[in-house]
Design an enzyme around this catalytic site. Structure first.
Site, PDB file in Angstrom:
ATOM      1  N   LYS A 163       0.841  -1.191   0.000  1.00  0.00           N
ATOM      2  CA  LYS A 163       0.000   0.000   0.000  1.00  0.00           C
ATOM      3  C   LYS A 163       0.884   1.251   0.000  1.00  0.00           C
ATOM      4  O   LYS A 163       1.590   1.509   0.973  1.00  0.00           O
ATOM      5  CB  LYS A 163      -0.926  -0.007   1.220  1.00  0.00           C
ATOM      6  CG  LYS A 163      -1.859  -1.233   1.248  1.00  0.00           C
ATOM      7  CD  LYS A 163      -2.767  -1.249   2.453  1.00  0.00           C
ATOM      8  CE  LYS A 163      -2.019  -1.422   3.743  1.00  0.00           C
ATOM      9  NZ  LYS A 163      -2.903  -1.709   4.892  1.00  0.00           N
ATOM     10  N   THR A 198      -8.981   9.585   7.870  1.00  0.00           N
ATOM     11  CA  THR A 198      -8.687   8.300   7.224  1.00  0.00           C
ATOM     12  C   THR A 198      -8.476   7.169   8.224  1.00  0.00           C
ATOM     13  O   THR A 198      -7.876   6.146   7.888  1.00  0.00           O
ATOM     14  CB  THR A 198      -7.432   8.439   6.343  1.00  0.00           C
ATOM     15  OG1 THR A 198      -6.336   8.905   7.163  1.00  0.00           O
ATOM     16  CG2 THR A 198      -7.657   9.429   5.209  1.00  0.00           C
ATOM     17  N   GLY A 222      -8.800   3.889  10.086  1.00  0.00           N
ATOM     18  CA  GLY A 222      -9.400   2.610   9.727  1.00  0.00           C
ATOM     19  C   GLY A 222      -9.206   2.194   8.294  1.00  0.00           C
ATOM     20  O   GLY A 222      -9.754   1.173   7.861  1.00  0.00           O
ATOM     21  N   CYS A 253      -7.662  -1.484   7.905  1.00  0.00           N
ATOM     22  CA  CYS A 253      -8.623  -2.517   8.308  1.00  0.00           C
ATOM     23  C   CYS A 253      -9.734  -2.655   7.272  1.00  0.00           C
ATOM     24  O   CYS A 253     -10.145  -3.764   6.913  1.00  0.00           O
ATOM     25  CB  CYS A 253      -9.245  -2.149   9.664  1.00  0.00           C
ATOM     26  SG  CYS A 253      -8.068  -1.859  10.993  1.00  0.00           S
TER      27      CYS A 253
END
Length: 265
Positions: A173, A204, A206, A209
């Site tokens: 990521k 932003t 979370g 998850c």
């Protein structure tokens, strides 16, 4: 029967990340979400004020209770704070016939450590090898492999370093890099570069998850790994764009953004 997805993660009392974010994501994507709580945190928009790990016996009992009776089409992991927990969950996943999305959570959005340094080797040796998809961010890549990604050109090196520990696929990521939000999905021979416009929104909490849970949900619905990751990226991009203020710090992404768009709410 709707697809069944199990999250094995910590609880976020503020509702923005952890199992709360996972279950909201699963509901939004049309699967039945179930949970194994690994830790309880006192957490809000400002940070993590405390964390209490559950006993290994409690984690194992929750997992067996769900999987042995209800079954599961995908498993997603989040906060596993100790080596003992990492090794227990790895063993449970290895004995489960379902794809596993491993989010090797190291720190919170606010920089709070959520993984003991003594557990890093267990993540490398035990958890990553059972992953269908591993989803580290750039800080977690550095923590696990020592590779520091400074630009998009380093993403392939990062992917190869994580793949050396055994996951079938890795999604690096690149959201912390400047410019568009670019991620690299790779299995060592096949690559998919996923790009999205960057939204000017600080709320932003979370994100990681939510993305991992969205991937698990799409895998449970029968998608291939590239299909699942592409659909999950689209979903989380919309959730980030709709992120909202909560408390005095960093607010959460909006897991229900599609519903609100459809209804005009």
């Amino acid at each position: 029967m709707r697809p069944l997805v199990l999250t094995v993660a910590g609880s976020d009392s503020g509702g923005g990340a952890g199992i709360q974010a996972d279950l909201k994501t699963m509901l939004a994507l049309g699967v039945h979400g179930m949970s194994v709580v690994t830790a309880v945190t006192a957490q809000n928009s400002l940070g993590v004020q405390g964390a209490w790990e559950l006993p290994v016996e409690a984690v194992r009992a929750q997992y067996r209770s769900v999987v042995d009776d209800i079954g599961v089409q995908a498993v997603k992991t989040g906060m596993l704070s100790s080596a003992e927990l990492v090794e227990t969950v790895s063993e449970l996943i290895a004995g489960t016939d379902a794809p596993a999305v491993i989010d090797p959570v190291g720190v919170s959005k606010h920089g709070d450590s959520l993984l003991a340094s003594s557990a890093l080797d267990s993540v490398r040796r035990r958890l990553l090898p059972v992953a269908t998809v591993a989803t580290p961010n750039l800080d977690e890549v550095a923590q696990l492999t020592g590779v520091r990604v400074e630009s998009e050109s380093h993403l392939r090196e990062a992917a190869d370093a994580v793949l050396s520990y055994g996951p079938k696929w890795v999604l690096i990521k690149g959201g912390h890099l400047p410019g568009d939000a670019v991620d690299l999905l790779s299995d060592g021979s096949e690559e998919h570069w996923l790009r999205a416009s960057r939204h000017d929104n600080r709320h932003t909490h979370g994100t990681g998850c939510t993305l991992a849970s969205a991937i698990a949900s799409q895998l449970a619905k029968g998608g291939s790994v590239p299909e699942a990751v592409t659909a999950a990226k689209e979903y989380v991009t919309g959730a980030i764009a709709a992120g909202f203020a909560l408390g005095g710090g960093i607010g959460p992404v909006d897991h229900g953004w599609r519903f609100r768009r459809q209804t005009g709410a």
